[in-house]
Motif scaffolding. Structure first.
Motif, mmCIF file in Angstrom:
data_model
loop_
_atom_site.group_PDB
_atom_site.id
_atom_site.type_symbol
_atom_site.label_atom_id
_atom_site.label_comp_id
_atom_site.label_asym_id
_atom_site.label_seq_id
_atom_site.Cartn_x
_atom_site.Cartn_y
_atom_site.Cartn_z
ATOM 1 N N GLU A 17 0.851 -1.186 0.000
ATOM 2 C CA GLU A 17 0.000 0.000 0.000
ATOM 3 C C GLU A 17 0.890 1.241 0.000
ATOM 4 O OE1 GLU A 17 -2.729 1.509 3.445
ATOM 5 O OE2 GLU A 17 -3.440 -0.420 2.674
ATOM 6 N N HIS A 18 0.577 2.194 -0.876
ATOM 7 C CA HIS A 18 1.316 3.448 -0.959
ATOM 8 C C HIS A 18 0.326 4.606 -0.966
ATOM 9 C CE1 HIS A 18 5.197 1.636 -1.890
ATOM 10 N NE2 HIS A 18 4.578 0.844 -2.746
ATOM 11 N N VAL A 36 0.257 3.530 -13.884
ATOM 12 C CA VAL A 36 -0.635 2.674 -14.662
ATOM 13 C C VAL A 36 -0.194 1.211 -14.627
ATOM 14 C CG1 VAL A 36 0.509 2.993 -16.890
ATOM 15 C CG2 VAL A 36 -1.956 2.544 -16.816
ATOM 16 N N GLY A 37 1.089 0.955 -14.461
ATOM 17 C CA GLY A 37 1.576 -0.422 -14.444
ATOM 18 C C GLY A 37 1.508 -1.102 -13.096
ATOM 19 N N HIS A 38 1.282 -0.333 -12.026
ATOM 20 C CA HIS A 38 1.337 -0.925 -10.696
ATOM 21 C C HIS A 38 0.167 -0.590 -9.772
ATOM 22 C CE1 HIS A 38 5.360 -2.424 -11.426
ATOM 23 N NE2 HIS A 38 5.671 -1.235 -11.916
ATOM 24 N N THR A 39 -0.516 0.512 -10.021
ATOM 25 C CA THR A 39 -1.610 0.911 -9.134
ATOM 26 C C THR A 39 -2.886 0.199 -9.556
ATOM 27 O OG1 THR A 39 -0.581 3.077 -8.881
ATOM 28 C CG2 THR A 39 -2.870 2.858 -8.165
ATOM 29 N N LEU A 40 -3.450 -0.563 -8.644
ATOM 30 C CA LEU A 40 -4.640 -1.353 -8.949
ATOM 31 C C LEU A 40 -5.937 -0.706 -8.483
ATOM 32 C CD1 LEU A 40 -3.299 -4.857 -7.850
ATOM 33 C CD2 LEU A 40 -3.382 -3.885 -10.161
ATOM 34 N N ARG A 41 -5.888 -0.118 -7.290
ATOM 35 C CA ARG A 41 -7.113 0.437 -6.725
ATOM 36 C C ARG A 41 -6.748 1.313 -5.533
ATOM 37 N NH1 ARG A 41 -8.571 -2.135 -2.033
ATOM 38 N NH2 ARG A 41 -7.453 -4.047 -1.563
#
Length: 88
Positions: A17-18, A36-41
């Motif tokens: 979580e960041h 865009v490549g790592h943030t899911l929600r």
């Protein structure tokens, strides 16, 4: 990816979580911390609930007025502060 392999990968590489907005430790300036490549929600939201906001932020952060293009040449040197840039 099989369910077994997915579970194995999650155990080896758990989700992290960041914050969405980071504060630069020296300047105090705020910066988006989504990718865009790592943030899911967003925390406490589903991927479907997060999608419209993330889509907006992903488009916003690559607007031309926020970007810099660098063309490498003989003798070129470039440096940046990774704490406040999105590089590709």
């Amino acid at each position: 990816m099989s369910a077994e392999r997915n579970a194995e990968m999650r155990e080896k590489y758990p989700l992290v979580e960041h914050p969405v907005v980071r504060t630069h430790p020296e300047t105090g300036r705020k910066a988006l911390y989504v990718n865009v490549g790592h943030t899911l929600r967003f925390k406490d939201m589903t991927e479907a609930e997060s999608a419209p906001i993330l889509d907006y932020l992903f488009r916003h952060q690559v607007r031309p007025e926020f970007t810099c293009r660098f063309s490498w040449g003989v003798g070129s040197m470039a440096f940046w502060d990774n704490r406040c840039v999105l590089h590709n």
